[in-house]
Design a protein around this motif. Structure first.
Motif, PDB file in Angstrom:
ATOM      1  N   SER A 145       0.833  -1.202   0.000  1.00 22.71           N
ATOM      2  CA  SER A 145       0.000   0.000   0.000  1.00 22.71           C
ATOM      3  C   SER A 145       0.865   1.248   0.000  1.00 22.71           C
ATOM      4  CB  SER A 145      -0.940  -0.021   1.203  1.00 22.71           C
ATOM      5  OG  SER A 145      -0.212  -0.304   2.373  1.00 22.71           O
ATOM      6  N   ASP A 146       0.299   2.290  -0.580  1.00 16.27           N
ATOM      7  CA  ASP A 146       1.004   3.558  -0.772  1.00 16.27           C
ATOM      8  C   ASP A 146       1.008   4.380   0.512  1.00 16.27           C
ATOM      9  OD1 ASP A 146       2.244   5.468  -2.591  1.00 16.27           O
ATOM     10  OD2 ASP A 146       0.418   6.660  -2.409  1.00 16.27           O
ATOM     11  N   VAL A 147       2.203   4.741   0.967  1.00 18.95           N
ATOM     12  CA  VAL A 147       2.302   5.647   2.114  1.00 18.95           C
ATOM     13  C   VAL A 147       2.670   7.027   1.576  1.00 18.95           C
ATOM     14  CG1 VAL A 147       3.392   6.143   4.326  1.00 18.95           C
ATOM     15  CG2 VAL A 147       3.067   3.761   3.603  1.00 18.95           C
ATOM     16  N   CYS A 148       1.649   7.866   1.412  1.00 18.36           N
ATOM     17  CA  CYS A 148       1.842   9.199   0.848  1.00 18.36           C
ATOM     18  C   CYS A 148       0.548   9.964   1.051  1.00 18.36           C
ATOM     19  CB  CYS A 148       2.149   9.087  -0.642  1.00 18.36           C
ATOM     20  SG  CYS A 148       2.691  10.641  -1.376  1.00 18.36           S
ATOM     21  N   LEU A 149       0.640  11.275   1.210  1.00 23.44           N
ATOM     22  CA  LEU A 149      -0.572  12.040   1.525  1.00 23.44           C
ATOM     23  C   LEU A 149      -1.271  12.644   0.310  1.00 23.44           C
ATOM     24  CD1 LEU A 149       0.461  13.862   4.822  1.00 23.44           C
ATOM     25  CD2 LEU A 149      -1.128  11.949   4.548  1.00 23.44           C
ATOM     26  N   ASP A 150      -0.659  12.532  -0.880  1.00 23.62           N
ATOM     27  CA  ASP A 150      -1.199  13.303  -2.014  1.00 23.62           C
ATOM     28  C   ASP A 150      -2.629  12.945  -2.391  1.00 23.62           C
ATOM     29  OD1 ASP A 150      -0.080  10.843  -3.010  1.00 23.62           O
ATOM     30  OD2 ASP A 150      -0.278  11.623  -5.034  1.00 23.62           O
ATOM     31  N   GLU A 151      -3.012  11.693  -2.168  1.00 20.94           N
ATOM     32  CA  GLU A 151      -4.378  11.314  -2.500  1.00 20.94           C
ATOM     33  C   GLU A 151      -5.383  11.898  -1.498  1.00 20.94           C
ATOM     34  OE1 GLU A 151      -2.003   8.819  -2.119  1.00 20.94           O
ATOM     35  OE2 GLU A 151      -1.700   8.105  -4.171  1.00 20.94           O
ATOM     36  N   PHE A 152      -4.897  12.303  -0.328  1.00 21.52           N
ATOM     37  CA  PHE A 152      -5.800  12.674   0.765  1.00 21.52           C
ATOM     38  C   PHE A 152      -5.843  14.174   1.070  1.00 21.52           C
ATOM     39  CE2 PHE A 152      -4.611   8.256   1.324  1.00 21.52           C
ATOM     40  CZ  PHE A 152      -5.836   7.661   1.581  1.00 21.52           C
ATOM     41  N   THR A 153      -4.843  14.927   0.546  1.00 18.19           N
ATOM     42  CA  THR A 153      -4.802  16.354   0.873  1.00 18.19           C
ATOM     43  C   THR A 153      -5.587  17.182  -0.133  1.00 18.19           C
ATOM     44  OG1 THR A 153      -2.686  16.508  -0.315  1.00 18.19           O
ATOM     45  CG2 THR A 153      -2.584  16.299   2.087  1.00 18.19           C
ATOM     46  N   ASP A 154      -6.108  18.328   0.341  1.00 22.81           N
ATOM     47  CA  ASP A 154      -6.903  19.186  -0.552  1.00 22.81           C
ATOM     48  C   ASP A 154      -6.015  20.069  -1.431  1.00 22.81           C
ATOM     49  OD1 ASP A 154      -6.048  20.997   1.342  1.00 22.81           O
ATOM     50  OD2 ASP A 154      -8.040  21.396   2.174  1.00 22.81           O
ATOM     51  N   HIS A 155      -4.697  20.089  -1.129  1.00 22.11           N
ATOM     52  CA  HIS A 155      -3.752  20.817  -1.993  1.00 22.11           C
ATOM     53  C   HIS A 155      -2.991  19.847  -2.895  1.00 22.11           C
ATOM     54  CE1 HIS A 155      -1.051  19.402   1.117  1.00 22.11           C
ATOM     55  NE2 HIS A 155      -1.794  20.038   2.012  1.00 22.11           N
ATOM     56  N   GLY A 156      -3.157  18.551  -2.635  1.00 25.83           N
ATOM     57  CA  GLY A 156      -2.576  17.540  -3.511  1.00 25.83           C
ATOM     58  C   GLY A 156      -1.100  17.266  -3.335  1.00 25.83           C
ATOM     59  N   HIS A 157      -0.463  17.903  -2.335  1.00 30.56           N
ATOM     60  CA  HIS A 157       0.962  17.618  -2.121  1.00 30.56           C
ATOM     61  C   HIS A 157       1.138  16.348  -1.292  1.00 30.56           C
ATOM     62  CE1 HIS A 157       3.220  20.641  -4.191  1.00 30.56           C
ATOM     63  NE2 HIS A 157       2.363  21.578  -3.795  1.00 30.56           N
ATOM     64  N   CYS A 158       2.343  15.808  -1.372  1.00 32.57           N
ATOM     65  CA  CYS A 158       2.625  14.539  -0.695  1.00 32.57           C
ATOM     66  C   CYS A 158       2.838  14.703   0.800  1.00 32.57           C
ATOM     67  CB  CYS A 158       3.831  13.871  -1.343  1.00 32.57           C
ATOM     68  SG  CYS A 158       3.495  13.325  -3.040  1.00 32.57           S
ATOM     69  N   GLY A 159       2.854  15.943   1.261  1.00 33.37           N
ATOM     70  CA  GLY A 159       2.999  16.184   2.691  1.00 33.37           C
ATOM     71  C   GLY A 159       2.167  17.380   3.100  1.00 33.37           C
ATOM     72  N   VAL A 160       2.197  17.689   4.402  1.00 33.60           N
ATOM     73  CA  VAL A 160       1.469  18.870   4.883  1.00 33.60           C
ATOM     74  C   VAL A 160       2.317  20.121   4.637  1.00 33.60           C
ATOM     75  CG1 VAL A 160       0.081  17.634   6.576  1.00 33.60           C
ATOM     76  CG2 VAL A 160       2.356  18.474   7.229  1.00 33.60           C
ATOM     77  N   LEU A 161       1.657  21.286   4.628  1.00 32.43           N
ATOM     78  CA  LEU A 161       2.342  22.521   4.259  1.00 32.43           C
ATOM     79  C   LEU A 161       2.597  23.413   5.473  1.00 32.43           C
ATOM     80  CD1 LEU A 161       0.236  23.464   1.062  1.00 32.43           C
ATOM     81  CD2 LEU A 161       2.269  21.999   1.221  1.00 32.43           C
ATOM     82  N   THR A 162       3.658  24.200   5.406  1.00 31.84           N
ATOM     83  CA  THR A 162       3.893  25.259   6.388  1.00 31.84           C
ATOM     84  C   THR A 162       2.979  26.432   6.028  1.00 31.84           C
ATOM     85  OG1 THR A 162       5.552  26.364   5.033  1.00 31.84           O
ATOM     86  CG2 THR A 162       6.351  24.631   6.519  1.00 31.84           C
ATOM     87  N   ASP A 163       2.963  27.445   6.881  1.00 26.95           N
ATOM     88  CA  ASP A 163       2.158  28.645   6.602  1.00 26.95           C
ATOM     89  C   ASP A 163       2.579  29.303   5.289  1.00 26.95           C
ATOM     90  OD1 ASP A 163       0.811  28.175   8.901  1.00 26.95           O
ATOM     91  OD2 ASP A 163       1.961  29.612  10.118  1.00 26.95           O
ATOM     92  N   ASP A 164       3.848  29.101   4.923  1.00 30.56           N
ATOM     93  CA  ASP A 164       4.352  29.690   3.672  1.00 30.56           C
ATOM     94  C   ASP A 164       4.067  28.814   2.448  1.00 30.56           C
ATOM     95  OD1 ASP A 164       5.417  31.663   5.264  1.00 30.56           O
ATOM     96  OD2 ASP A 164       7.356  30.648   5.456  1.00 30.56           O
ATOM     97  N   GLY A 165       3.413  27.684   2.665  1.00 29.97           N
ATOM     98  CA  GLY A 165       3.065  26.833   1.532  1.00 29.97           C
ATOM     99  C   GLY A 165       4.163  25.871   1.101  1.00 29.97           C
ATOM    100  N   VAL A 166       5.188  25.718   1.965  1.00 29.74           N
ATOM    101  CA  VAL A 166       6.268  24.782   1.655  1.00 29.74           C
ATOM    102  C   VAL A 166       5.909  23.421   2.264  1.00 29.74           C
ATOM    103  CG1 VAL A 166       8.727  24.294   2.121  1.00 29.74           C
ATOM    104  CG2 VAL A 166       7.962  26.643   1.663  1.00 29.74           C
TER     105      VAL A 166
END
Ligand code: PBG
Length: 326
Positions: free
Chosen positions: A118-139
């Motif tokens: 199974s895939d361990v990655c957040l991109d399928e689950f986030t509303d911004h589509g990135h593979c991880g969570v973002l800082t306030d600056d969008g990084v």
């Protein structure tokens, strides 16, 4: 007329002769079927840019897994498509989340007859589509993402996955996930690291397959296609962190890297023949521009020849049947 003593055509004169001396052989058991399961579906839903591939319902996924077993395929790699997305990708860590329930479904269906991944990655689950969570600056925030990956990995192990595929390209992900699995007693759960995963335009159809919310690209975390040596640093780090297998991806645009990694790696090496590779061959074959079966087998052969021990391919079931018929 002088002729060389070595007539290389001698060993090509019949199918039996060619088969006798072939250096590369495909095997059904080396193939892994990537499969998508979408929350809330009662029927499978076709993916337009990947003819023949579907977003599965929970039921149709179980049937697809059974079909893979019957065809002799070695493994299945599951990707979840949730109904709701949010900034933290919370559907990924929820034991009732679509991917986690689908892992349990597939394990109940196939037991140990197929290696369930199974895939361990957040991109399928986030509303911004990135593979991880973002800082306030969008990084993409590497270390906060790692904490979530650790929880996601434990949830997947608990659901019954034999092997996890961390594909997010965060630094340290293999170490953090390995440690979380050990601490929770999941010592037998393997890690198949997407070590040499390059940023690629050829992931295009996958974005449709997982209903990706991404705007922009993943170039701050996936590898730069201009770099070859860096792949060995990635592989070295992942093996040191506890990877049981490493991967090169995409396959056909990185066969040089695959050959390097195959020589360098002390653990088995996988290659991922990705969505764009699938789409290109299917589209050309549909137009009658290339022969479908011959092209698919040639592509799989070249990936094997470059050094892949195992191959993720959307054609796993067809290819396994052809290989076993031959
Ligand atoms: C990330 C992931 C991707 C693929 C597999 N895992 C997408 C990406 O990194 O952009 C692509 C696979 C394919 O294109 O077939 N969860």
């Amino acid at each position: 007329m002088t002729f060389p003593a070595q007539r290389l055509r001698r060993l090509r004169q019949s199918p039996a002769m060619r088969s006798l001396v072939a250096e590369t052989r495909l095997s059904a058991g080396a193939l892994i079927l990537p499969a998508f399961v979408r929350e809330g579906l009662s029927e499978p839903k076709p993916i337009g840019s990947m003819p023949g591939v579907q977003q599965h319902s929970r039921d149709s996924l179980k049937r697809a897994a059974r079909e893979a077993v019957e065809a002799g395929v070695g493994g299945i790699m599951l990707f979840g498509v949730p109904e709701k997305h949010d900034a933290e990708g919370t559907g990924a860590v929820d034991p009732e989340g679509i991917l986690n329930v689908a892992i349990a479904d597939v394990r109940a269906e196939v037991g140990d007859e197929l290696v369930v991944m199974s895939d361990v990655c957040l991109d399928e689950f986030t509303d911004h589509g990135h593979c991880g969570v973002l800082t306030d600056d969008g990084v993409v925030d590497n270390d906060r993402t790692l904490e979530i990956y650790a929880q996601m990995a434990v949830a997947q192990a608990e659901a019954g996955a034999h092997m996890l595929g961390p594909s997010g390209k965060m630094d340290g992900e293999i170490a953090v996930i390995r440690q979380a699995l050990e601490e929770t007693g999941h010592t037998a759960t393997g890690l198949f690291a997407y070590s040499a995963k390059y940023a690629s335009a050829f992931y295009g159809p996958f974005r449709e397959a997982v209903n990706s919310q991404l705007k922009g690209d993943r170039r701050t975390y996936q590898m730069d296609p201009r770099n070859r040596r860096e792949a060995l640093s990635e592989v070295e780090a992942d093996i040191a962190e506890g990877a049981d297998m490493v991967m090169v991806k995409p396959a056909m645009t990185n066969l040089d890297v695959l050959a390097d990694v195959a020589e360098f790696s002390s653990v088995p090496v996988g290659a991922y023949q990705i969505s764009g590779e699938y789409a290109m061959i299917e589209a050309a074959a549909e137009r009658g521009w290339i022969d479908r079966k011959t092209s698919i087998l040639e592509a799989l052969t070249s990936i094997t020849r470059a050094g892949a021990t195992s191959i993720l391919t959307y054609w796993a079931v067809d290819a396994a049947r052809w290989i076993r018929e031959a």
